[in-house]
Write a protein that holds these residues in place. Structure first.
Motif, PDB file in Angstrom:
ATOM      1  N   ARG A 413       0.825  -1.204   0.000  1.00 48.83           N
ATOM      2  CA  ARG A 413       0.000   0.000   0.000  1.00 48.83           C
ATOM      3  C   ARG A 413       0.860   1.256   0.000  1.00 48.83           C
ATOM      4  O   ARG A 413       0.459   2.298  -0.516  1.00 48.83           O
ATOM      5  CB  ARG A 413      -0.917   0.006   1.228  1.00 48.83           C
ATOM      6  N   GLY A 414       2.060   1.150   0.576  1.00 47.41           N
ATOM      7  CA  GLY A 414       2.955   2.300   0.622  1.00 47.41           C
ATOM      8  C   GLY A 414       3.688   2.557  -0.679  1.00 47.41           C
ATOM      9  O   GLY A 414       4.476   3.501  -0.775  1.00 47.41           O
ATOM     10  N   ARG A 415       3.443   1.731  -1.689  1.00 43.16           N
ATOM     11  CA  ARG A 415       4.037   1.897  -3.025  1.00 43.16           C
ATOM     12  C   ARG A 415       5.543   2.149  -2.911  1.00 43.16           C
ATOM     13  O   ARG A 415       6.087   3.109  -3.464  1.00 43.16           O
ATOM     14  CB  ARG A 415       3.352   3.045  -3.769  1.00 43.16           C
ATOM     15  N   ALA A 416       6.195   1.253  -2.196  1.00 41.28           N
ATOM     16  CA  ALA A 416       7.598   1.470  -1.838  1.00 41.28           C
ATOM     17  C   ALA A 416       8.583   0.789  -2.769  1.00 41.28           C
ATOM     18  O   ALA A 416       9.792   0.868  -2.540  1.00 41.28           O
ATOM     19  CB  ALA A 416       7.835   0.978  -0.406  1.00 41.28           C
ATOM     20  N   VAL A 417       8.094   0.121  -3.822  1.00 34.71           N
ATOM     21  CA  VAL A 417       8.982  -0.705  -4.640  1.00 34.71           C
ATOM     22  C   VAL A 417      10.195   0.056  -5.155  1.00 34.71           C
ATOM     23  O   VAL A 417      11.312  -0.467  -5.184  1.00 34.71           O
ATOM     24  CB  VAL A 417       8.199  -1.351  -5.810  1.00 34.71           C
ATOM     25  N   ALA A 418      10.019   1.312  -5.560  1.00 33.48           N
ATOM     26  CA  ALA A 418      11.110   2.051  -6.210  1.00 33.48           C
ATOM     27  C   ALA A 418      12.246   2.389  -5.251  1.00 33.48           C
ATOM     28  O   ALA A 418      13.391   2.572  -5.687  1.00 33.48           O
ATOM     29  CB  ALA A 418      10.567   3.328  -6.851  1.00 33.48           C
ATOM     30  N   TRP A 419      11.960   2.473  -3.967  1.00 35.45           N
ATOM     31  CA  TRP A 419      12.992   2.932  -3.032  1.00 35.45           C
ATOM     32  C   TRP A 419      13.254   1.986  -1.863  1.00 35.45           C
ATOM     33  O   TRP A 419      14.219   2.175  -1.124  1.00 35.45           O
ATOM     34  CB  TRP A 419      12.614   4.315  -2.468  1.00 35.45           C
ATOM     35  N   PHE A 420      12.430   0.978  -1.688  1.00 34.80           N
ATOM     36  CA  PHE A 420      12.498   0.165  -0.469  1.00 34.80           C
ATOM     37  C   PHE A 420      13.870  -0.468  -0.263  1.00 34.80           C
ATOM     38  O   PHE A 420      14.484  -0.315   0.805  1.00 34.80           O
ATOM     39  CB  PHE A 420      11.418  -0.914  -0.515  1.00 34.80           C
ATOM     40  N   ASN A 421      14.379  -1.197  -1.244  1.00 33.26           N
ATOM     41  CA  ASN A 421      15.644  -1.907  -1.057  1.00 33.26           C
ATOM     42  C   ASN A 421      16.790  -0.951  -0.780  1.00 33.26           C
ATOM     43  O   ASN A 421      17.650  -1.210   0.082  1.00 33.26           O
ATOM     44  CB  ASN A 421      15.951  -2.763  -2.290  1.00 33.26           C
ATOM     45  N   ASP A 487       8.820  10.806   0.027  1.00 29.54           N
ATOM     46  CA  ASP A 487       7.884  11.878  -0.293  1.00 29.54           C
ATOM     47  C   ASP A 487       7.652  11.984  -1.795  1.00 29.54           C
ATOM     48  O   ASP A 487       6.515  12.130  -2.258  1.00 29.54           O
ATOM     49  CB  ASP A 487       8.407  13.220   0.235  1.00 29.54           C
ATOM     50  N   TYR A 488       8.739  11.907  -2.552  1.00 29.09           N
ATOM     51  CA  TYR A 488       8.586  12.055  -4.000  1.00 29.09           C
ATOM     52  C   TYR A 488       7.693  10.957  -4.561  1.00 29.09           C
ATOM     53  O   TYR A 488       6.764  11.235  -5.335  1.00 29.09           O
ATOM     54  CB  TYR A 488       9.939  12.017  -4.710  1.00 29.09           C
ATOM     55  N   HIS A 489       7.935   9.724  -4.178  1.00 33.06           N
ATOM     56  CA  HIS A 489       7.153   8.631  -4.753  1.00 33.06           C
ATOM     57  C   HIS A 489       5.714   8.628  -4.247  1.00 33.06           C
ATOM     58  O   HIS A 489       4.807   8.187  -4.972  1.00 33.06           O
ATOM     59  CB  HIS A 489       7.846   7.296  -4.484  1.00 33.06           C
ATOM     60  N   TYR A 490       5.470   9.136  -3.051  1.00 38.29           N
ATOM     61  CA  TYR A 490       4.093   9.288  -2.584  1.00 38.29           C
ATOM     62  C   TYR A 490       3.357  10.287  -3.470  1.00 38.29           C
ATOM     63  O   TYR A 490       2.239  10.019  -3.948  1.00 38.29           O
ATOM     64  CB  TYR A 490       4.071   9.742  -1.129  1.00 38.29           C
ATOM     65  N   HIS A 491       3.974  11.437  -3.702  1.00 34.86           N
ATOM     66  CA  HIS A 491       3.326  12.460  -4.527  1.00 34.86           C
ATOM     67  C   HIS A 491       3.206  11.998  -5.980  1.00 34.86           C
ATOM     68  O   HIS A 491       2.199  12.279  -6.651  1.00 34.86           O
ATOM     69  CB  HIS A 491       4.099  13.768  -4.447  1.00 34.86           C
TER      70      HIS A 491
END
Length: 621
Positions: A413-421, A487-491
């Motif tokens: 739900r947090g759409r974290a794929v781009a930055w998580f790792n 913040d960037y990927h949330y927006h």
């Protein structure tokens, strides 16, 4: 004679479509004489609906028979509704079909109050049942039916449709109105070539039978004409026939690129061409990984080659296709440590999301037949989930459930794929350790909330708060860059999902004095402040917090993130322009806002004309 077919859905959603019942209604029309004597009405309900209210609606149609489509999620609700109908109309014929009825006829008949069941494909048995009722005969005894004689189960062999294309399309026949639903279910084939022990998709007719490409072509036209926004393809493995799958993907790319399709696929049938075709349409893929342990998967009749899986998934990543994985915890032979390794393996491949479930020991499956011998303790009724195994005790199942919930919230739900790792790596934690820590932190902060109860903004706030908690000591210097990425990927995600505004014409802009307008920021545009120059972070490529902080110095930046023409744009701004956009409230003249900020009229007008042309600002009517 009138027959009501009732579908009880989990909750209102684009998938709440009575496709199975629509197939039965459409097939009845193939017998013109019978169709002239039998009227079929479709009724839709939800699990939370009171049984008495549902019964009243069904009885308002004055039916002679009522049928239920049974799935794991609606067994109890269907039984309650059947009981309510029986109380009001004792002589009413009540029957059921669907996966649950087919998998466990004795259990379904014992607990549901049904006169009989339809097993397997329902079209032929439903037609025969209607004919028997019209003739005043008992519907019991027809092909593909099961019933109780005292305590003894009686049944007749299933009778699937001989030629699958003779089943009329529920779309083309008018049995389903696309305007009633926010999406549609689409069946391109029936059956499954695999025999995973925990699943009963393969029960009934063996192998896969496919509807013709000509029919699929006509149904695709129906989806386009009906302005259907999203389609859930029901095939157990859409891409098991790669040549056919590629043909269908090309059809979609040519005529329906605007519709969002959901596919279930297996990695071993993906090649580079197929990956590019998936990336060329609007779609998401679900891949049943289940576990990253080949030994565990072999124990439930699944083959898994980790190297091949990684190679195929890398093709999807390289093409830009959107995909997610399924994971199951509590499988025979698995453990909490093994489940953690599966999460780490999965997240290392950058899935868009992870759907994680406890194992369910479904009645009628091979796994249910050996559950006792395997030591699988599980719930006796729906959802039949495992509570403990010899290698996965109850306390570890609870821990796995917490990790799964944390993953749902923080990663998926947090759409974290781009930055998580990249953000987690400097913490010297594996993904599963990080998610476990997040789950523990949620409990300490007042209890772990349910993912579905959280808004996107609330999840964003939780991500930021936990990262502040995690990046302490020497790692605190990495926190501003980490928060910038979050913040960037949330927006970005918010802008991507927002409908873009209608853009003004060049002529209308040329005739407009922007400073006299009462402008406001478009609902689709997002203003964001950053600790680093956001353009530098975006150009840095793969996330590496240490490298970012070594290469760039903190430098405040401001940006507007907005959708236009099906894409999302990020415009880095001077602070004065950012404050100008922030100050537009639709009440005051834009010129007055600019004047308070010390901007010249010419400079402000030029910027605002650009912002209006891009859809960043709109004019208050």
């Amino acid at each position: 004679m009138k027959v009501v077919l009732a579908a009880i859905h989990p909750s209102p959603s684009p998938q709440s479509v009575p496709l199975a019942n629509a197939f039965l209604k459409a097939y009845l029309a193939t017998d013109e004489e019978l169709a002239s004597r039998v009227e079929v009405e479709l009724c839709d309900f939800y699990v939370a609906d009171p049984a008495e209210a549902c019964a009243a609606e069904i009885l308002s149609h004055d039916p002679d028979a009522v049928g239920f489509s049974l799935y794991l999620w609606n067994l109890d609700a269907s039984a309650r509704l059947a009981d309510a109908l029986r109380r009001e109309r004792p002589g009413l014929v009540i029957f059921a079909g669907g996966p649950q009825a087919t998998a466990d006829p004795p259990g379904t008949l014992a607990g549901g109050g049904y006169d009989f069941l339809i097993l397997g494909e329902g079209e032929v048995p439903f037609l025969e049942m209607a004919a028997r009722l019209c003739a005043g005969e008992s519907p019991r005894g027809g092909a593909g039916t099961a019933w109780l004689e005292g305590d003894q189960l009686e049944s007749r062999s299933q009778r699937p449709v001989a030629i699958i294309d003779t089943v009329p399309s529920p779309f083309l026949s008018g049995a389903i109105d696309p305007a009633r639903h926010g999406g549609l279910l689409w069946q391109l084939s029936r059956g499954c070539d695999f025999a995973c022990e925990y699943c009963f998709d393969y029960k009934g007719t063996k192998g896969v039978r496919r509807f013709s490409l000509e029919r699929i072509d006509a149904e695709l036209d129906f989806l386009v004409r009906g302005n259907v926004p999203q389609v859930f393809v029901l095939d157990s493995t859409f891409n098991i026939d790669p040549k056919r799958a590629k043909t269908i993907l090309r059809m979609i790319r040519k005529r329906a690129p605007h519709i969002h399709f959901h596919f279930e696929v297996r990695s071993e049938f993906v090649d580079r061409e197929m990956a590019r075709l998936f990336a060329g349409i609007t779609c998401s893929l679900q891949i049943g990984l289940q576990s990253a342990d080949p030994v565990v998967l072999k124990g439930i009749r699944r083959h898994f080659d980790p190297d091949d899986f990684c190679k195929r998934v890398s093709m999807l990543n390289e093409s830009g296709a959107v995909f997610g994985f399924d994971l199951i915890y509590g499988l025979p032979g698995d453990s909490l440590a093994g489940f953690r390794r599966s999460i780490d393996f999965a997240i290392a491949l950058y899935p868009n999301h992870l759907d994680i479930f406890p194992l369910a020991v479904l009645p009628g499956t091979p796994l249910a037949g050996r559950a006792g011998k395997a030591g699988l303790a599980h719930l006796a009724g729906p959802p039949y989930t495992v509570t403990a195994t010899p290698s996965f005790p109850a306390r570890d199942m609870a821990r796995a459930a917490r990790i799964a919930s944390a993953c749902d919230i923080f990663y998926s739900r947090g759409r974290a794929v781009a930055w998580f790792n990249g953000v987690v790596a400097p913490l010297a934690l594996t993904p599963s350790e990080f998610l476990d820590a997040f789950g523990e932190w949620l409990e300490r902060e007042g209890g772990a909330p349910r993912e579905e109860a959280l808004s996107d903004e609330a999840i964003w706030s939780l991500q930021r708060a936990f990262l502040r908690h995690a990046f302490t000591g020497k790692r605190a210097r990495l926190l501003p860059a980490a928060l910038d990425l979050v913040d960037y990927h949330y927006h970005y995600a918010a802008a991507l999902l927002a409908p873009a505004p209608e853009l003004p014409t060049d002529r209308s802009l040329a005739s407009m004095n922007m400073l006299d307008q009462r402008l406001h920021l478009s609902p689709s545009a997002r203003l964001a402040r950053f600790s680093y120059e956001i353009a530098d972070l975006l150009e840095a490529g793969d996330v590496d917090l240490r490298e970012i902080c070594a290469c760039f110095s903190p430098c405040k930046s401001w940006a507007v993130i907005y959708p236009r023409g099906g894409e999302v744009f990020t415009e880095s701004l001077m602070e004065s322009y950012f404050l100008l956009l922030e100050g537009l409230d639709g009440k005051n003249r834009a010129g007055d806002v600019a004047s308070r900020l010390g901007l010249s009229g010419e400079e402000a007008a030029e910027f605002l004309e650009f912002a209006a042309a891009e859809g960043v600002v709109t004019i208050k009517p």
